[in-house]
Write a protein that holds these residues in place. Structure first.
Motif, PDB file in Angstrom:
ATOM      1  N   THR A  37       0.869  -1.125   0.005  1.00 30.33           N
ATOM      2  CA  THR A  37       0.017   0.054  -0.068  1.00 30.33           C
ATOM      3  C   THR A  37       0.859   1.287  -0.126  1.00 30.33           C
ATOM      4  O   THR A  37       0.728   2.134  -0.781  1.00 30.33           O
ATOM      5  CB  THR A  37      -0.947   0.021   1.294  1.00 30.33           C
ATOM      6  N   ARG A  38       1.818   1.335   0.844  1.00 29.91           N
ATOM      7  CA  ARG A  38       2.797   2.400   0.818  1.00 29.91           C
ATOM      8  C   ARG A  38       3.359   2.476  -0.426  1.00 29.91           C
ATOM      9  O   ARG A  38       3.841   3.849  -0.817  1.00 29.91           O
ATOM     10  CB  ARG A  38       3.824   2.305   1.909  1.00 29.91           C
ATOM     11  N   TRP A  39       3.942   1.522  -1.061  1.00 28.49           N
ATOM     12  CA  TRP A  39       4.633   1.458  -2.527  1.00 28.49           C
ATOM     13  C   TRP A  39       3.871   2.080  -3.483  1.00 28.49           C
ATOM     14  O   TRP A  39       4.053   2.945  -4.143  1.00 28.49           O
ATOM     15  CB  TRP A  39       5.132   0.087  -2.816  1.00 28.49           C
ATOM     16  N   GLY A  40       2.353   1.696  -3.360  1.00 32.89           N
ATOM     17  CA  GLY A  40       1.393   2.062  -4.374  1.00 32.89           C
ATOM     18  C   GLY A  40       1.280   3.603  -4.302  1.00 32.89           C
ATOM     19  O   GLY A  40       0.989   4.308  -5.434  1.00 32.89           O
ATOM     20  N   ARG A  41       0.966   3.691  -2.927  1.00 32.09           N
ATOM     21  CA  ARG A  41       0.798   5.430  -2.712  1.00 32.09           C
ATOM     22  C   ARG A  41       1.816   6.030  -3.126  1.00 32.09           C
ATOM     23  O   ARG A  41       1.465   7.337  -3.962  1.00 32.09           O
ATOM     24  CB  ARG A  41       0.609   5.604  -1.327  1.00 32.09           C
ATOM     25  N   ARG A  47       3.224  10.076  -9.859  1.00 27.68           N
ATOM     26  CA  ARG A  47       2.821  10.238 -11.236  1.00 27.68           C
ATOM     27  C   ARG A  47       1.902  11.549 -11.330  1.00 27.68           C
ATOM     28  O   ARG A  47       1.857  12.183 -12.199  1.00 27.68           O
ATOM     29  CB  ARG A  47       1.759   9.227 -11.494  1.00 27.68           C
ATOM     30  N   VAL A  48       1.301  11.647 -10.094  1.00 34.53           N
ATOM     31  CA  VAL A  48       0.624  13.008  -9.891  1.00 34.53           C
ATOM     32  C   VAL A  48       1.691  14.420  -9.862  1.00 34.53           C
ATOM     33  O   VAL A  48       1.463  15.210 -10.744  1.00 34.53           O
ATOM     34  CB  VAL A  48      -0.237  13.403  -8.711  1.00 34.53           C
ATOM     35  N   CYS A  49       2.876  14.122  -9.567  1.00 32.62           N
ATOM     36  CA  CYS A  49       3.897  15.439  -9.397  1.00 32.62           C
ATOM     37  C   CYS A  49       4.298  15.379 -10.602  1.00 32.62           C
ATOM     38  O   CYS A  49       4.603  16.588 -11.367  1.00 32.62           O
ATOM     39  CB  CYS A  49       5.109  14.898  -8.575  1.00 32.62           C
ATOM     40  N   GLU A  50       4.651  14.468 -11.659  1.00 35.87           N
ATOM     41  CA  GLU A  50       5.161  14.174 -12.958  1.00 35.87           C
ATOM     42  C   GLU A  50       3.791  15.015 -13.773  1.00 35.87           C
ATOM     43  O   GLU A  50       4.188  15.772 -14.779  1.00 35.87           O
ATOM     44  CB  GLU A  50       5.262  12.771 -13.393  1.00 35.87           C
ATOM     45  N   ALA A  51       2.857  14.608 -13.478  1.00 42.02           N
ATOM     46  CA  ALA A  51       1.628  15.465 -14.210  1.00 42.02           C
ATOM     47  C   ALA A  51       1.574  16.766 -14.006  1.00 42.02           C
ATOM     48  O   ALA A  51       1.434  17.527 -15.101  1.00 42.02           O
ATOM     49  CB  ALA A  51       0.507  14.445 -13.914  1.00 42.02           C
ATOM     50  N   LEU A  52       1.674  17.141 -12.884  1.00 46.65           N
ATOM     51  CA  LEU A  52       1.696  18.477 -12.809  1.00 46.65           C
ATOM     52  C   LEU A  52       2.922  19.378 -13.158  1.00 46.65           C
ATOM     53  O   LEU A  52       2.617  20.374 -13.602  1.00 46.65           O
ATOM     54  CB  LEU A  52       1.682  18.659 -10.842  1.00 46.65           C
ATOM     55  N   GLN A  53       4.030  18.581 -13.120  1.00 44.41           N
ATOM     56  CA  GLN A  53       5.276  19.576 -13.561  1.00 44.41           C
ATOM     57  C   GLN A  53       5.057  19.484 -15.398  1.00 44.41           C
ATOM     58  O   GLN A  53       5.363  20.272 -15.694  1.00 44.41           O
ATOM     59  CB  GLN A  53       6.472  18.582 -13.288  1.00 44.41           C
ATOM     60  N   ALA A  54       4.611  18.312 -15.922  1.00 42.92           N
ATOM     61  CA  ALA A  54       4.375  18.424 -17.265  1.00 42.92           C
ATOM     62  C   ALA A  54       3.445  19.441 -17.649  1.00 42.92           C
ATOM     63  O   ALA A  54       3.556  20.188 -18.584  1.00 42.92           O
ATOM     64  CB  ALA A  54       3.887  16.844 -17.781  1.00 42.92           C
TER      65      ALA A  54
END
Length: 65
Positions: A37-41, A47-54
């Motif tokens: 669960t921690r790994w998936g979170r 992924r969210v940070c990458e999307a925001l940066q993109a």
């Protein structure tokens, strides 16, 4: 069941292998669940940070033109 001493408790009336084996497997699976669960979170947050940066890069490129 009445245990007269600690050894009787750990022996579990002759079923110690089954009882403590079940406890061990359950604890191991619960620990694995927490780790996965921690790994998936963390992956989701990455992924969210990458999307925001993109998105910020696309937006800043649009502002520059």
């Amino acid at each position: 069941m009445i245990w007269h001493n600690a050894a009787d408790f750990w022996a579990m009336g002759g079923y110690a292998v089954y009882v403590w084996g079940s406890v061990g497997v359950s604890v191991a699976l619960l620990a694995l669940e927490v780790l996965l669960t921690r790994w998936g979170r963390q992956q989701a947050l990455d992924r969210v940070c990458e999307a925001l940066q993109a998105g910020a890069l696309v937006q800043s490129a649009g502002d520059a033109s």
